[in-house]
Design a protein around this motif. Sequence first.
Motif, PDB file in Angstrom:
ATOM      1  N   ASN A 187     -13.897 -36.857 -24.701  1.00 36.05           N
ATOM      2  CA  ASN A 187     -13.719 -35.862 -23.590  1.00 36.05           C
ATOM      3  C   ASN A 187     -12.407 -35.497 -23.381  1.00 36.05           C
ATOM      4  O   ASN A 187     -11.968 -34.686 -22.635  1.00 36.05           O
ATOM      5  CB  ASN A 187     -14.294 -36.672 -22.412  1.00 36.05           C
ATOM      6  CG  ASN A 187     -15.787 -36.728 -22.341  1.00 36.05           C
ATOM      7  OD1 ASN A 187     -16.557 -35.784 -23.230  1.00 36.05           O
ATOM      8  ND2 ASN A 187     -16.432 -37.458 -21.658  1.00 36.05           N
ATOM      9  N   SER A 188     -11.319 -36.392 -24.020  1.00 38.34           N
ATOM     10  CA  SER A 188      -9.785 -36.029 -23.807  1.00 38.34           C
ATOM     11  C   SER A 188      -9.244 -35.240 -24.792  1.00 38.34           C
ATOM     12  O   SER A 188      -8.263 -34.976 -24.795  1.00 38.34           O
ATOM     13  CB  SER A 188      -9.210 -37.418 -23.627  1.00 38.34           C
ATOM     14  OG  SER A 188      -9.349 -38.198 -25.025  1.00 38.34           O
ATOM     15  N   ILE A 189     -10.079 -34.745 -25.908  1.00 36.27           N
ATOM     16  CA  ILE A 189      -9.692 -33.951 -27.103  1.00 36.27           C
ATOM     17  C   ILE A 189      -9.089 -32.700 -26.338  1.00 36.27           C
ATOM     18  O   ILE A 189      -9.768 -31.882 -25.780  1.00 36.27           O
ATOM     19  CB  ILE A 189     -10.775 -33.892 -28.053  1.00 36.27           C
ATOM     20  CG1 ILE A 189     -10.883 -35.297 -28.676  1.00 36.27           C
ATOM     21  CG2 ILE A 189     -10.337 -32.840 -28.922  1.00 36.27           C
ATOM     22  CD1 ILE A 189     -12.286 -35.095 -29.724  1.00 36.27           C
ATOM     23  N   GLN A 190      -7.645 -32.480 -26.684  1.00 32.96           N
ATOM     24  CA  GLN A 190      -7.122 -31.359 -26.150  1.00 32.96           C
ATOM     25  C   GLN A 190      -6.899 -30.349 -27.259  1.00 32.96           C
ATOM     26  O   GLN A 190      -6.291 -29.189 -26.832  1.00 32.96           O
ATOM     27  CB  GLN A 190      -5.657 -31.788 -25.424  1.00 32.96           C
ATOM     28  CG  GLN A 190      -6.120 -32.610 -24.357  1.00 32.96           C
ATOM     29  CD  GLN A 190      -6.695 -31.922 -23.051  1.00 32.96           C
ATOM     30  OE1 GLN A 190      -6.555 -30.691 -23.010  1.00 32.96           O
ATOM     31  NE2 GLN A 190      -7.512 -32.828 -22.435  1.00 32.96           N
ATOM     32  N   ASP A 191      -7.108 -30.693 -28.451  1.00 32.74           N
ATOM     33  CA  ASP A 191      -6.767 -29.627 -29.705  1.00 32.74           C
ATOM     34  C   ASP A 191      -7.506 -28.366 -29.485  1.00 32.74           C
ATOM     35  O   ASP A 191      -8.732 -28.272 -28.795  1.00 32.74           O
ATOM     36  CB  ASP A 191      -7.187 -30.154 -30.854  1.00 32.74           C
ATOM     37  CG  ASP A 191      -6.131 -31.566 -31.052  1.00 32.74           C
ATOM     38  OD1 ASP A 191      -5.055 -31.328 -31.031  1.00 32.74           O
ATOM     39  OD2 ASP A 191      -6.780 -32.346 -31.550  1.00 32.74           O
ATOM     40  N   SER A 192      -7.228 -27.416 -30.085  1.00 27.95           N
ATOM     41  CA  SER A 192      -8.042 -26.134 -30.340  1.00 27.95           C
ATOM     42  C   SER A 192      -8.575 -25.847 -31.641  1.00 27.95           C
ATOM     43  O   SER A 192      -7.778 -26.433 -32.495  1.00 27.95           O
ATOM     44  CB  SER A 192      -7.190 -25.276 -29.690  1.00 27.95           C
ATOM     45  OG  SER A 192      -5.803 -24.783 -30.273  1.00 27.95           O
ATOM     46  N   GLY A 193      -9.311 -25.015 -31.893  1.00 24.78           N
ATOM     47  CA  GLY A 193      -9.596 -24.184 -33.160  1.00 24.78           C
ATOM     48  C   GLY A 193     -10.324 -25.204 -34.014  1.00 24.78           C
ATOM     49  O   GLY A 193     -11.141 -26.123 -33.567  1.00 24.78           O
ATOM     50  N   MET A 194      -9.973 -25.358 -35.075  1.00 19.06           N
ATOM     51  CA  MET A 194     -10.565 -26.241 -36.316  1.00 19.06           C
ATOM     52  C   MET A 194     -10.211 -27.688 -35.985  1.00 19.06           C
ATOM     53  O   MET A 194     -10.881 -28.479 -36.206  1.00 19.06           O
ATOM     54  CB  MET A 194      -9.961 -25.826 -37.752  1.00 19.06           C
ATOM     55  CG  MET A 194     -10.422 -26.558 -38.770  1.00 19.06           C
ATOM     56  SD  MET A 194      -9.818 -26.052 -40.519  1.00 19.06           S
ATOM     57  CE  MET A 194     -10.482 -27.000 -41.737  1.00 19.06           C
ATOM     58  N   LEU A 195      -9.101 -27.816 -35.617  1.00 22.46           N
ATOM     59  CA  LEU A 195      -8.754 -29.393 -35.075  1.00 22.46           C
ATOM     60  C   LEU A 195      -9.602 -29.851 -34.104  1.00 22.46           C
ATOM     61  O   LEU A 195      -9.975 -30.919 -34.229  1.00 22.46           O
ATOM     62  CB  LEU A 195      -7.116 -29.501 -34.727  1.00 22.46           C
ATOM     63  CG  LEU A 195      -5.919 -29.044 -35.591  1.00 22.46           C
ATOM     64  CD1 LEU A 195      -4.543 -29.263 -35.086  1.00 22.46           C
ATOM     65  CD2 LEU A 195      -6.091 -30.379 -36.644  1.00 22.46           C
ATOM     66  N   ARG A 196      -9.744 -29.098 -33.354  1.00 19.71           N
ATOM     67  CA  ARG A 196     -10.726 -29.435 -31.829  1.00 19.71           C
ATOM     68  C   ARG A 196     -12.086 -29.823 -32.658  1.00 19.71           C
ATOM     69  O   ARG A 196     -12.694 -30.861 -32.124  1.00 19.71           O
ATOM     70  CB  ARG A 196     -10.719 -28.308 -30.830  1.00 19.71           C
ATOM     71  CG  ARG A 196     -11.839 -28.989 -29.744  1.00 19.71           C
ATOM     72  CD  ARG A 196     -11.619 -27.864 -28.600  1.00 19.71           C
ATOM     73  NE  ARG A 196     -12.416 -28.095 -27.571  1.00 19.71           N
ATOM     74  CZ  ARG A 196     -12.356 -29.170 -26.746  1.00 19.71           C
ATOM     75  NH1 ARG A 196     -10.895 -29.497 -26.683  1.00 19.71           N
ATOM     76  NH2 ARG A 196     -13.169 -29.430 -25.526  1.00 19.71           N
ATOM     77  N   SER A 197     -12.978 -28.836 -33.497  1.00 17.44           N
ATOM     78  CA  SER A 197     -14.180 -29.325 -33.826  1.00 17.44           C
ATOM     79  C   SER A 197     -14.023 -30.245 -34.907  1.00 17.44           C
ATOM     80  O   SER A 197     -15.207 -30.965 -34.780  1.00 17.44           O
ATOM     81  CB  SER A 197     -14.704 -27.767 -34.358  1.00 17.44           C
ATOM     82  OG  SER A 197     -13.760 -27.453 -35.652  1.00 17.44           O
ATOM     83  N   LEU A 198     -13.023 -30.445 -35.857  1.00 16.90           N
ATOM     84  CA  LEU A 198     -13.141 -31.559 -36.669  1.00 16.90           C
ATOM     85  C   LEU A 198     -13.053 -32.916 -35.764  1.00 16.90           C
ATOM     86  O   LEU A 198     -13.765 -33.788 -36.101  1.00 16.90           O
ATOM     87  CB  LEU A 198     -11.956 -31.521 -37.370  1.00 16.90           C
ATOM     88  CG  LEU A 198     -12.226 -30.607 -38.632  1.00 16.90           C
ATOM     89  CD1 LEU A 198     -10.987 -30.449 -39.463  1.00 16.90           C
ATOM     90  CD2 LEU A 198     -13.241 -30.857 -39.710  1.00 16.90           C
ATOM     91  N   SER A 199     -12.002 -32.784 -34.855  1.00 19.92           N
ATOM     92  CA  SER A 199     -11.853 -34.118 -33.763  1.00 19.92           C
ATOM     93  C   SER A 199     -13.026 -34.447 -33.106  1.00 19.92           C
ATOM     94  O   SER A 199     -13.589 -35.498 -33.054  1.00 19.92           O
ATOM     95  CB  SER A 199     -10.776 -33.795 -33.006  1.00 19.92           C
ATOM     96  OG  SER A 199      -9.616 -33.945 -33.561  1.00 19.92           O
ATOM     97  N   ARG A 203     -15.542 -37.982 -33.953  1.00 20.34           N
ATOM     98  CA  ARG A 203     -15.626 -38.770 -32.806  1.00 20.34           C
ATOM     99  C   ARG A 203     -17.086 -39.044 -32.533  1.00 20.34           C
ATOM    100  O   ARG A 203     -17.500 -40.156 -32.188  1.00 20.34           O
ATOM    101  CB  ARG A 203     -15.090 -38.308 -31.609  1.00 20.34           C
ATOM    102  CG  ARG A 203     -14.941 -39.169 -30.383  1.00 20.34           C
ATOM    103  CD  ARG A 203     -14.170 -40.556 -30.563  1.00 20.34           C
ATOM    104  NE  ARG A 203     -12.778 -40.242 -30.805  1.00 20.34           N
ATOM    105  CZ  ARG A 203     -11.833 -41.375 -31.274  1.00 20.34           C
ATOM    106  NH1 ARG A 203     -12.313 -42.591 -31.168  1.00 20.34           N
ATOM    107  NH2 ARG A 203     -10.703 -40.798 -31.482  1.00 20.34           N
ATOM    108  N   LEU A 204     -17.860 -37.990 -32.575  1.00 13.38           N
ATOM    109  CA  LEU A 204     -19.195 -37.732 -32.496  1.00 13.38           C
ATOM    110  C   LEU A 204     -20.010 -38.938 -33.321  1.00 13.38           C
ATOM    111  O   LEU A 204     -20.989 -39.552 -33.064  1.00 13.38           O
ATOM    112  CB  LEU A 204     -20.016 -36.345 -32.583  1.00 13.38           C
ATOM    113  CG  LEU A 204     -20.965 -36.103 -31.777  1.00 13.38           C
ATOM    114  CD1 LEU A 204     -20.773 -36.301 -30.218  1.00 13.38           C
ATOM    115  CD2 LEU A 204     -21.413 -34.705 -31.945  1.00 13.38           C
ATOM    116  N   CYS A 205     -19.455 -38.829 -34.519  1.00 12.07           N
ATOM    117  CA  CYS A 205     -20.204 -39.566 -35.694  1.00 12.07           C
ATOM    118  C   CYS A 205     -19.864 -41.196 -35.235  1.00 12.07           C
ATOM    119  O   CYS A 205     -20.905 -42.073 -35.590  1.00 12.07           O
ATOM    120  CB  CYS A 205     -19.771 -39.334 -36.877  1.00 12.07           C
ATOM    121  SG  CYS A 205     -20.302 -37.431 -37.663  1.00 12.07           S
ATOM    122  N   LEU A 206     -18.700 -41.473 -34.786  1.00 13.48           N
ATOM    123  CA  LEU A 206     -18.423 -42.584 -34.644  1.00 13.48           C
ATOM    124  C   LEU A 206     -19.162 -43.177 -33.447  1.00 13.48           C
ATOM    125  O   LEU A 206     -19.759 -44.325 -33.479  1.00 13.48           O
ATOM    126  CB  LEU A 206     -16.851 -42.906 -34.279  1.00 13.48           C
ATOM    127  CG  LEU A 206     -16.306 -44.136 -33.611  1.00 13.48           C
ATOM    128  CD1 LEU A 206     -16.507 -45.330 -34.939  1.00 13.48           C
ATOM    129  CD2 LEU A 206     -14.832 -44.054 -33.423  1.00 13.48           C
TER     130      LEU A 206
END
Length: 344
Positions: A187-199, A203-206
């Motif tokens: 919930n603290s991921i602040q990236d945007s675009g591709m970096l955000r979706s990959l992050s 994290r979801l898989c983990l």
Amino acid sequence: MKELLIKGSNPKSIFSQIQSCIDADMREDWGETVLTFNNAIGKGTLRTISFNWGISLIDFDILLNDDTTLIFDNDELSPIEFIFITQGYFNYSENNSGSYTTLEQFQNTIISPKRSSKKTFLFPKSVHLKVNFIRINRKEYLKKKNNNVCYLNDLLVKLFNDKIGDTAYQHGGNFSLRIADEIKLLNSIQDSGMLRSLSIEGRLCLILSLQLLEHKNFEEKMNLPEAISKNDIAKIHKLTTYILNHISEDISITILSTESGLSPKKLQLGFKILFSKTVNEYIRQLKLEISRDYLKNTDLSVSEIVYSIGIKSRSYFSKIFYEAYDILPTDYRKHLRNKKSSLI
């Protein structure tokens, strides 16, 4: 009591129907659909994002003014849902029968209702609820190369391979602060675009892997010891916030024991079970993570950083920083600055 009737199981369709029912604002960014509302119904944010192979995320951060039921009237095969609540609680019924199971904070829960059943969530009024749903469309997921579903225990293998939906399943497992911490990071991921979706996807898989591991341990009778109760877990969770807020101070086990009301032995046992670390190891790791952020994001000197995280010796700080990250603090900052200047 307010009642929302939802048709189908597609996340975007679910959100469109919720929007019309609660008069929420909807926006879409980088593949995420977000609903926000602040009106007579209550206030909150709902988010969903979908990925390949039938994996999707739905999370709620809501506070409602009235008891509200969300009823899913679905003729399709329902997804398997991995549910984790980081704040509050809500109730679940498979058939809207009026008989509910309470899903609790920090408890790992898995549900998969029968096909054509009316899955019902009852969200209580005046309860600040933060909950994550990781949803798996089993038909899509089984098409994934190397899905390795066959290596799960027999219960989950049967559940993933149930293409008809004639079996209902519900797992109310152990309480885990480790999963709660991973969701905080999600919930603290602040990236945007591709970096955000990959992050988010990573994290979801983990988180999903940790939920599957908890289920395995639960079924193999590797539960939390009886000495660690649900109330003890809640106290340890509050203690992690206390540690963060007092990181510049000398935090001893005696102080933490007094603050939490738990014995030193129970504290050590709880941290070992929930974080795989002793209390001191947990505090040291937190200090190092904070210091790394300071080195990266502030102009504080190393001495100022050492003072701010409650370490008395700069040489000792350099030693444990090197042990953790294989680089000295001063070299780490130089590396970051050189990298930044090369991009200008």
